[in-house]
Design an enzyme around this catalytic site. Sequence first.
Site, mmCIF file in Angstrom:
data_model
loop_
_atom_site.group_PDB
_atom_site.id
_atom_site.type_symbol
_atom_site.label_atom_id
_atom_site.label_comp_id
_atom_site.label_asym_id
_atom_site.label_seq_id
_atom_site.Cartn_x
_atom_site.Cartn_y
_atom_site.Cartn_z
ATOM 1 C CD GLU A 264 -2.970 -1.131 2.238
ATOM 2 O OE1 GLU A 264 -2.949 -0.234 3.094
ATOM 3 O OE2 GLU A 264 -3.820 -2.037 2.227
ATOM 4 C CG HIS A 282 -6.301 0.515 4.292
ATOM 5 N ND1 HIS A 282 -5.204 -0.254 4.610
ATOM 6 C CD2 HIS A 282 -7.196 0.295 5.287
ATOM 7 C CE1 HIS A 282 -5.425 -0.903 5.743
ATOM 8 N NE2 HIS A 282 -6.637 -0.572 6.175
HETATM 9 P P1 NAD Z 1 -12.203 -9.850 15.060
HETATM 10 O O1 NAD Z 1 -10.980 -10.295 15.785
HETATM 11 O O2 NAD Z 1 -13.384 -9.388 15.835
HETATM 12 O O3 NAD Z 1 -12.694 -11.030 14.068
HETATM 13 C C1 NAD Z 1 -11.837 -11.799 13.287
HETATM 14 C C2 NAD Z 1 -12.467 -13.176 13.123
HETATM 15 O O4 NAD Z 1 -11.659 -13.935 12.209
HETATM 16 C C3 NAD Z 1 -12.525 -13.992 14.435
HETATM 17 O O5 NAD Z 1 -13.843 -14.450 14.674
HETATM 18 C C4 NAD Z 1 -11.551 -15.144 14.205
HETATM 19 O O6 NAD Z 1 -11.945 -16.350 14.848
HETATM 20 C C5 NAD Z 1 -11.599 -15.275 12.691
HETATM 21 N N1 NAD Z 1 -10.414 -15.951 12.135
HETATM 22 C C6 NAD Z 1 -9.131 -15.840 12.513
HETATM 23 N N2 NAD Z 1 -8.342 -16.637 11.753
HETATM 24 C C7 NAD Z 1 -9.162 -17.262 10.884
HETATM 25 C C8 NAD Z 1 -8.954 -18.212 9.852
HETATM 26 N N3 NAD Z 1 -7.734 -18.696 9.575
HETATM 27 N N4 NAD Z 1 -10.034 -18.663 9.168
HETATM 28 C C9 NAD Z 1 -11.288 -18.220 9.470
HETATM 29 N N5 NAD Z 1 -11.539 -17.327 10.425
HETATM 30 C C10 NAD Z 1 -10.498 -16.844 11.127
HETATM 31 O O7 NAD Z 1 -11.703 -8.716 14.063
HETATM 32 P P2 NAD Z 1 -12.612 -7.612 13.324
HETATM 33 O O8 NAD Z 1 -12.726 -6.412 14.187
HETATM 34 O O9 NAD Z 1 -13.838 -8.243 12.786
HETATM 35 O O10 NAD Z 1 -11.608 -7.211 12.129
HETATM 36 C C11 NAD Z 1 -11.235 -8.160 11.148
HETATM 37 C C12 NAD Z 1 -10.068 -7.625 10.329
HETATM 38 O O11 NAD Z 1 -10.510 -6.525 9.538
HETATM 39 C C13 NAD Z 1 -8.943 -7.018 11.169
HETATM 40 O O12 NAD Z 1 -8.038 -7.974 11.657
HETATM 41 C C14 NAD Z 1 -8.278 -6.079 10.212
HETATM 42 O O13 NAD Z 1 -7.201 -6.711 9.550
HETATM 43 C C15 NAD Z 1 -9.378 -5.740 9.218
HETATM 44 N N6 NAD Z 1 -9.749 -4.316 9.289
HETATM 45 C C16 NAD Z 1 -9.669 -3.577 8.144
HETATM 46 C C17 NAD Z 1 -9.997 -2.213 8.170
HETATM 47 C C18 NAD Z 1 -9.938 -1.382 6.927
HETATM 48 O O14 NAD Z 1 -9.672 -0.192 7.041
HETATM 49 N N7 NAD Z 1 -10.219 -1.920 5.760
HETATM 50 C C19 NAD Z 1 -10.392 -1.625 9.373
HETATM 51 C C20 NAD Z 1 -10.495 -2.417 10.517
HETATM 52 C C21 NAD Z 1 -10.160 -3.750 10.453
#
Ligand code: NAD
Length: 311
Positions: A264, A282
């Site tokens: 990025e 992003h």
């Molecule tokens: P979270 O921790 O609440 O949820 C993540 C889920 O993924 C969990 O339920 C976990 O069990 C599951 N998981 C982990 N490894 C896995 C795998 N190998 N296979 C299947 N499921 C799996 O996190 P969240 O708050 O929902 O955020 C998710 C992701 O979104 C963050 O880690 C971040 O990378 C991304 N995010 C992106 C932005 C953006 O600006 N685009 C902003 C915030 C978060």
Amino acid sequence: MEEVRVLICDPIHEDGVRKLREAGFTVDERPDITGEELLRVIGDYDAIVVRSRTKVRAEVLRAAKRLKVVARAGVGLDNIDVKEAEARGIRVVNSPGGPSIAVAELTLGLMLSLARSIPLADRTMKQGEWIKKRLRGRELRGKTLGIIGFGRIGYQVAKRARAFEMKILVYDVAIQRVMKYVKEVGGEAVTLKELLRRSDFVTLHVPLLPQTRHMISERELSMMKDGAYLINTSRGGVVDEEALKEALRSGKLAGAALDVYETEPPEDTSLTGMDKVVCTPHIGAQTEEAQRANAVIVAEKLIEILKEKRG
Ligand code: NAD
């Protein structure tokens, strides 16, 4: 009383900065600080605040002689060497929940953009074209949405997709923990293979971990329905971009929407430049509400920890 110094490396909402100052800390804001500069000054600080730009690698932590806390205003911790921090007794805090609604709303926006080619329609109108006949879209109603990773964001996406009368499939490694929420949204828990095979739209909401790096690659893309759509608002590394390009080129996928990239900003436009790709820089968490929530949540955590340490 000894001075407590906080370094803010990436811009955060002013409400968070104000809270830190009101707590009596000396706060330095260096929103454009480079990796080398950080390495030089880190030794002077008790806490640092970052978003996703600043990389807090092992060498930074090794040079951080008085550092007690690394605060990440946001969710993903993939830019921080959490293991090294823990080994050094440095706490790492973030603001889970802060950006969930913002990312979920963007995900729905991207789905609609794909289904109705809204960005292409807008682009061509601005060029004075009227391509109505070319733009026959699809409705979300009755389609199957496969959600990979059913944490905070995945759950919020499901709630909103229900309003569009979509059928929800869920795959999560910790399915027992989230089953209550899967049931609440009327979803069905399935294997990854089944989700890929049955979904019209697949959306990713897992963290970037060694186990999730390239979890969507050539093999997984080949299992998807012909003409399906992929949406990635999680982390770039979760999808193998070369494999995705090929799946779009061959016509296997009808389209993809991306908010995150392996690099990025991306080094070239071979993926983002494709007509079938809807892309955003992003911006998942880039709302006023999410930024304020992130900044305030981490500021409060930081204040608590630093006051505790000060005794
Ligand atoms: P979270 O921790 O609440 O949820 C993540 C889920 O993924 C969990 O339920 C976990 O069990 C599951 N998981 C982990 N490894 C896995 C795998 N190998 N296979 C299947 N499921 C799996 O996190 P969240 O708050 O929902 O955020 C998710 C992701 O979104 C963050 O880690 C971040 O990378 C991304 N995010 C992106 C932005 C953006 O600006 N685009 C902003 C915030 C978060």
